[in-house]
Design an enzyme around this catalytic site. Structure first.
Site, PDB file in Angstrom:
ATOM      1  N   LYS A 107       0.815  -1.223   0.000  1.00  0.00           N
ATOM      2  CA  LYS A 107       0.000   0.000   0.000  1.00  0.00           C
ATOM      3  C   LYS A 107       0.847   1.271   0.000  1.00  0.00           C
ATOM      4  CE  LYS A 107      -4.013  -2.098   2.242  1.00  0.00           C
ATOM      5  NZ  LYS A 107      -5.008  -2.009   3.329  1.00  0.00           N
ATOM      6  N   ASP A 164      -9.644   2.782   2.586  1.00  0.00           N
ATOM      7  CA  ASP A 164      -9.559   2.125   3.890  1.00  0.00           C
ATOM      8  C   ASP A 164     -10.085   3.018   5.012  1.00  0.00           C
ATOM      9  OD1 ASP A 164      -8.546  -0.359   3.181  1.00  0.00           O
ATOM     10  OD2 ASP A 164      -6.451   0.257   3.395  1.00  0.00           O
TER      11      ASP A 164
END
Length: 290
Positions: free
Chosen positions: A66, A102
């Site tokens: 990420k 997220d």
């Protein structure tokens, strides 16, 4: 022509993202396939480069990439830039745009159980991409104290440094500190908290950390909320420990679905069928023994 969306990460055996995303795509009758790309780091550049092709709508990104994909993007969404991590890539005519869904997925789940982060004391376990999203989301929501503990302390200190700069630049008032991972420090931190969020892979199925919990039952009390982002198994070792201690718990499946729904909207422009996605994720977990 069939289009493709990928999940990029390693390992991916635990993931149910293909099932929940394909269910949403099929619900709308879209000629799009969602596929896994489990790769080693040396292939990351070439795999991301391939996302620019006309057959690709983009990708999800998970552990451990990420943060690593950030410099490979042509442009970052404002929130992804603040967080410093990308979990969703959208191919816009050959240009790759990085987003972070997220944070919103995490907060949607918290708000869904009636937990308000403002003025709370929170402990975040981990300092990777998921922890960055969670930590920035909590600071933006007005927590009073945010403690970050990671097995590699220098990484926790790097995250805390970024958070402290953000707090100063935005005029927020949160106190943010890095803690050692040692048990006595963690226990003391847990005793101060109203919320503990596990952003590590400890307890995740099909990893070297399977079967492990970052906390013991003795560390916990019944007035803390334990939120484990790990969703496979759905009842993780940490959640088992927490329930024995009488603590409230949240598993990671809701966050997975909500962040996935936000990504689905970015790729397709369609409204995500949340219930369909939940049901598909639950079926997939059951089939995988989770």
């Amino acid at each position: 022509m069939t289009k493709f969306i990928y999940l990029i990460g390693c390992p991916l055996k635990h993931s149910v993202s293909p099932e929940l995303q394909q269910a949403a795509l099929d619900y709308w009758g879209l000629d799009i396939r969602y596929e896994l790309r489990e790769i080693e780091e040396q292939l990351l550049f070439s795999v991301v480069k391939d996302l620019r092709g006309p057959q690709s709508l983009g990708a999800n990104v998970t552990v451990p990439y990420k943060e690593k994909v950030v410099p490979l993007m042509d442009r970052l969404d404002d929130l992804a830039r603040v967080i410093g991590a990308v979990n969703t890539i959208v191919n816009e005519g050959g240009a790759l745009v990085g987003y972070n869904t997220d944070a919103d997925g995490f907060l949607a789940t918290l708000h869904g159980v009636g937990f308000e982060p403002r003025s709370r004391v929170v402990l975040v376990l981990g300092a990777g991409g998921a922890a960055r999203a969670v930590s920035f989301a909590l600071v933006r929501q007005g927590v009073s104290v945010l403690m970050v503990a990671n097995r590699t302390k220098v990484r926790a200190e790097r995250l805390v440094g970024d958070l402290v700069r953000y707090v100063r630049e935005t005029g927020l008032v949160a106190q943010v500190v890095a803690l050692p991972w040692e048990g006595s420090w963690l226990e003391g931190a847990v005793r101060r908290c109203q919320l503990v969020v596990n952003c590590t892979t400890l307890g995740m199925r099909h990893t070297p950390d399977e079967g492990k919990s970052p906390l013991t039952e003795e560390m916990l009390c019944d007035d803390v909320l334990i939120y484990d982002l790990v969703y496979n198994p759905r009842e993780t070792p940490l959640l088992k420990v927490a329930r024995r201690a009488g603590a409230r718990t949240i598993d990671g499946l809701s966050m997975l679905v909500y962040q996935g729904a936000a990504a689905f909207r970015l790729w397709t422009g369609k409204e995500p069928p949340i219930q369909v996605m939940f049901q598909a994720a639950q079926r997939a977990l059951a089939e995988k023994g989770g």
